[in-house]
Scaffold this active site. Sequence first.
Site, PDB file in Angstrom:
ATOM      1  N   ASP A   1     -28.019  49.622 -48.952  1.00 56.64           N
ATOM      2  CA  ASP A   1     -28.252  50.477 -50.107  1.00 56.64           C
ATOM      3  C   ASP A   1     -27.435  51.762 -50.011  1.00 56.64           C
ATOM      4  O   ASP A   1     -26.976  52.288 -51.023  1.00 56.64           O
ATOM      5  CB  ASP A   1     -29.751  50.798 -50.239  1.00 56.64           C
ATOM      6  CG  ASP A   1     -30.113  51.129 -51.668  1.00 56.64           C
ATOM      7  OD1 ASP A   1     -29.722  50.364 -52.568  1.00 56.64           O
ATOM      8  OD2 ASP A   1     -30.764  52.161 -51.897  1.00 56.64           O
TER       9      ASP A   1
ATOM     10  N   CYS B   1     -30.858  49.830 -62.619  1.00 53.08           N
ATOM     11  CA  CYS B   1     -30.932  50.554 -61.355  1.00 53.08           C
ATOM     12  C   CYS B   1     -31.710  51.854 -61.501  1.00 53.08           C
ATOM     13  O   CYS B   1     -32.710  52.093 -60.817  1.00 53.08           O
ATOM     14  CB  CYS B   1     -29.510  50.776 -60.851  1.00 53.08           C
ATOM     15  SG  CYS B   1     -29.188  52.365 -60.142  1.00 53.08           S
TER      16      CYS B   1
ATOM     17  N   GLU C   1     -29.805  42.970 -59.077  1.00 50.41           N
ATOM     18  CA  GLU C   1     -30.821  43.764 -58.357  1.00 50.41           C
ATOM     19  C   GLU C   1     -31.739  42.823 -57.570  1.00 50.41           C
ATOM     20  O   GLU C   1     -32.072  43.090 -56.420  1.00 50.41           O
ATOM     21  CB  GLU C   1     -31.668  44.587 -59.328  1.00 50.41           C
ATOM     22  CG  GLU C   1     -31.027  45.858 -59.837  1.00 50.41           C
ATOM     23  CD  GLU C   1     -31.065  47.010 -58.821  1.00 50.41           C
ATOM     24  OE1 GLU C   1     -31.548  46.854 -57.692  1.00 50.41           O
ATOM     25  OE2 GLU C   1     -30.578  48.096 -59.186  1.00 50.41           O
TER      26      GLU C   1
HETATM   27  C1  VIB Z   1     -29.968  48.379 -55.228  1.00 54.57           C
HETATM   28  C2  VIB Z   1     -30.452  49.675 -55.766  1.00 54.57           C
HETATM   29  N1  VIB Z   1     -30.778  49.769 -57.060  1.00 54.57           N
HETATM   30  C3  VIB Z   1     -31.209  50.930 -57.556  1.00 54.57           C
HETATM   31  C4  VIB Z   1     -31.317  52.046 -56.756  1.00 54.57           C
HETATM   32  C5  VIB Z   1     -31.813  53.343 -57.309  1.00 54.57           C
HETATM   33  N2  VIB Z   1     -30.775  54.256 -57.631  1.00 54.57           N
HETATM   34  C6  VIB Z   1     -29.472  53.988 -57.542  1.00 54.57           C
HETATM   35  S1  VIB Z   1     -28.505  55.278 -58.039  1.00 54.57           S
HETATM   36  C7  VIB Z   1     -29.825  56.210 -58.363  1.00 54.57           C
HETATM   37  C8  VIB Z   1     -29.718  57.619 -58.825  1.00 54.57           C
HETATM   38  C9  VIB Z   1     -29.408  57.744 -60.257  1.00 54.57           C
HETATM   39  O1  VIB Z   1     -28.363  56.960 -60.644  1.00 54.57           O
HETATM   40  C10 VIB Z   1     -30.987  55.493 -58.098  1.00 54.57           C
HETATM   41  C11 VIB Z   1     -32.333  56.027 -58.242  1.00 54.57           C
HETATM   42  C12 VIB Z   1     -30.957  51.911 -55.417  1.00 54.57           C
HETATM   43  N3  VIB Z   1     -31.015  52.949 -54.571  1.00 54.57           N
HETATM   44  N4  VIB Z   1     -30.537  50.721 -54.939  1.00 54.57           N
END
Ligand code: VIB
Length: 218
Positions: A44, A134, A207
Site C-alpha cells: 500500500d 479508493c 481494489e
Molecule cells: C489500495 C488502497 N486503496 C485506497 C486507499 C486509500 N487512499 C488512497 S489515497 C488516499 C488519500 C486521498 O486520495 C486514500 C485514503 C489505500 N490506502 N489503499
Amino acid sequence: MDIFDRLKAAATPQWNSYVDHEFVRQMGEGTLSEAAFRTYLVQDYLFLIQFARAWALAAYKSRRPADIRAAQAGLAAILDETELHLRLCARWGLTQADIEAAPEHQATVAYTRYVLDCGAAGDLLELHVALAPCVIGYAEIGRALSERIGDLSNHPYREWIAEYAGEGYQGVATAARKHLDELAARSMTEQRFAELVEIFGQASSLEADFWQMGLASQ
Ligand SMILES: Cc1ncc(C[n+]2csc(CCO)c2C)c(N)n1
C-alpha cells in the site's frame, strides 16, 4: 442521488467485492494475520506513491483553480497517509528504504497503472471516477468497521481503522465526493455514464484484488 451513489448502484457487484472483502471482514474481527496485513501495508505504501502521481496528474489536467485545489487536497491526504504506513512498518523493524526497495506485486502495478492510464487517456472526470473507489471506499470501510467494533482500544488494527474512520479523513472523503459531483454536473453527459461505470467498476475490482493479494501472501 449524487454521482457517486449512481456509480455505486450501477457497479454493485464490483463495489461489494471490494468493501465486503474477506480481508476487511477479518480485519474487523481482529483475526487477520499479521503476515497478510504486513504484505498489504508495504504494497500500500508503494501504491500510495503511484497514487500521489495520479493526484498530481489531476492537478495537471485541471484548468480551474478549484480543481487544482481538490487535487492538492488529495495529494496532501496521501502524504499524511504514508506517515501511518511508516509508523506501523517501523514496529516490524522496516525502514522507509526497506519498504521502497520492495518489489511491486502485480495487483499493485495493475491498479495504479490502470488509474494513471485513465488519467493519461481520458479527461479530468474519468480520472476522478477512477480515483473515487479508493478515496471514498476507505472512508466507508473505516466508518463501518469503527461503528461495528465500538471501543477500539484493544483492537489489533485500531490505528488503521481510526485513521480512516477519523474526522480528518472522513472530511477529505466528503470533500472529494462533493467535488466529483460538481465535476460531473459540469462535464458529464448521460451518454458518457456507461463509460464511467466501466471505469468505476474496474477500479473497484482492482481494489478487491489488492485485498486478495494481502490474503494470498500468508
Ligand atoms: C489500495 C488502497 N486503496 C485506497 C486507499 C486509500 N487512499 C488512497 S489515497 C488516499 C488519500 C486521498 O486520495 C486514500 C485514503 C489505500 N490506502 N489503499
